[in-house]
Write a protein that holds these residues in place. Structure first.
Motif, mmCIF file in Angstrom:
data_model
loop_
_atom_site.group_PDB
_atom_site.id
_atom_site.type_symbol
_atom_site.label_atom_id
_atom_site.label_comp_id
_atom_site.label_asym_id
_atom_site.label_seq_id
_atom_site.Cartn_x
_atom_site.Cartn_y
_atom_site.Cartn_z
ATOM 1 N N SER A 105 23.740 -29.961 -64.921
ATOM 2 C CA SER A 105 23.981 -29.993 -66.458
ATOM 3 C C SER A 105 25.574 -30.394 -66.720
ATOM 4 O O SER A 105 26.080 -30.981 -67.609
ATOM 5 N N LEU A 106 26.316 -29.346 -65.888
ATOM 6 C CA LEU A 106 27.796 -29.725 -65.816
ATOM 7 C C LEU A 106 28.153 -31.439 -65.465
ATOM 8 O O LEU A 106 29.028 -31.718 -66.295
ATOM 9 N N VAL A 113 31.498 -34.015 -62.830
ATOM 10 C CA VAL A 113 32.156 -32.766 -62.932
ATOM 11 C C VAL A 113 33.352 -32.649 -61.904
ATOM 12 O O VAL A 113 32.917 -32.654 -60.382
ATOM 13 N N ASP A 117 37.977 -30.272 -64.559
ATOM 14 C CA ASP A 117 37.162 -30.066 -65.827
ATOM 15 C C ASP A 117 36.749 -28.556 -66.146
ATOM 16 O O ASP A 117 36.685 -28.154 -67.257
ATOM 17 N N LEU A 118 36.546 -27.989 -64.862
ATOM 18 C CA LEU A 118 36.338 -26.275 -65.289
ATOM 19 C C LEU A 118 37.339 -25.513 -65.735
ATOM 20 O O LEU A 118 37.410 -24.645 -66.346
ATOM 21 N N THR A 124 33.574 -25.008 -72.715
ATOM 22 C CA THR A 124 32.386 -25.931 -72.495
ATOM 23 C C THR A 124 31.641 -25.311 -71.211
ATOM 24 O O THR A 124 30.268 -25.240 -71.320
ATOM 25 N N LEU A 125 32.300 -24.826 -70.134
ATOM 26 C CA LEU A 125 31.671 -24.189 -68.881
ATOM 27 C C LEU A 125 30.934 -22.938 -69.247
ATOM 28 O O LEU A 125 29.788 -22.762 -69.019
ATOM 29 N N VAL A 128 27.805 -23.861 -71.256
ATOM 30 C CA VAL A 128 26.534 -24.540 -70.461
ATOM 31 C C VAL A 128 25.915 -23.413 -69.900
ATOM 32 O O VAL A 128 24.771 -23.251 -69.532
#
Length: 149
Positions: A105-106, A113, A117-118, A124-125, A128
């Motif tokens: 999903s990430l 990913v 990004d995290l 957003t993390l 999700v």
């Protein structure tokens, strides 16, 4: 029940810590360091399931009131460790698959990913994660194809 979701990089820096049960901050810090040292020192060929280590047995009462065995389930992807702390009522293979679905999903959200990004898209993390795990229970809808389009 899933008690915590943790994501670490290879250096041991937490990139996500989400606890679904109340644990004191000092105990959380001890948990983070102990669990990372356990998981990072295991060979790649080792099993991805661990019982809670003896040093953290006092933590077991913080996670479970009815004496359930607390276990650690993890998966290592490139530079990130995805770790779940849960009780024995959860299926180990189901939670390993849950980690896989979470990472997929990430991957769809961030298009390949990576750790940056995290760091830069933590909202957003968390969103999700909230879709995949709701209040310490994994959402069964994700396995019915709602995320797979």
């Amino acid at each position: 029940m899933i008690n915590a979701v943790l994501i670490f990089n290879n250096a041991g820096q937490p990139r996500l810590t989400k606890f679904y049960t109340h644990v004191d901050v000092s105990l959380q810090q001890r948990l983070l360091s102990e669990i990372f040292s356990l998981v990072s020192n295991r060979p790649a060929s080792a099993c991805n399931f661990l019982p809670l280590p003896p040093l953290l047995t006092s933590t077991q009462s913080a996670f479970s009131n009815d004496g359930d065995q607390i276990q650690i389930i993890y998966r290592h992807y490139a530079t990130l460790f995805f770790i779940l702390i849960c009780d024995s009522a959860e299926s180990e293979l189901g939670l390993l698959d849950l980690i896989q679905v979470f990472v997929e999903s990430l991957d769809r959200v961030f298009e390949n990913v990576c750790e940056l990004d995290l760091i830069f898209n933590f909202e957003t993390l968390h969103q999700v994660l909230a879709e995949v795990i709701q209040g310490g229970a994994w959402s069964k809808l994700i396995f019915r194809g709602s995320w797979r389009q």
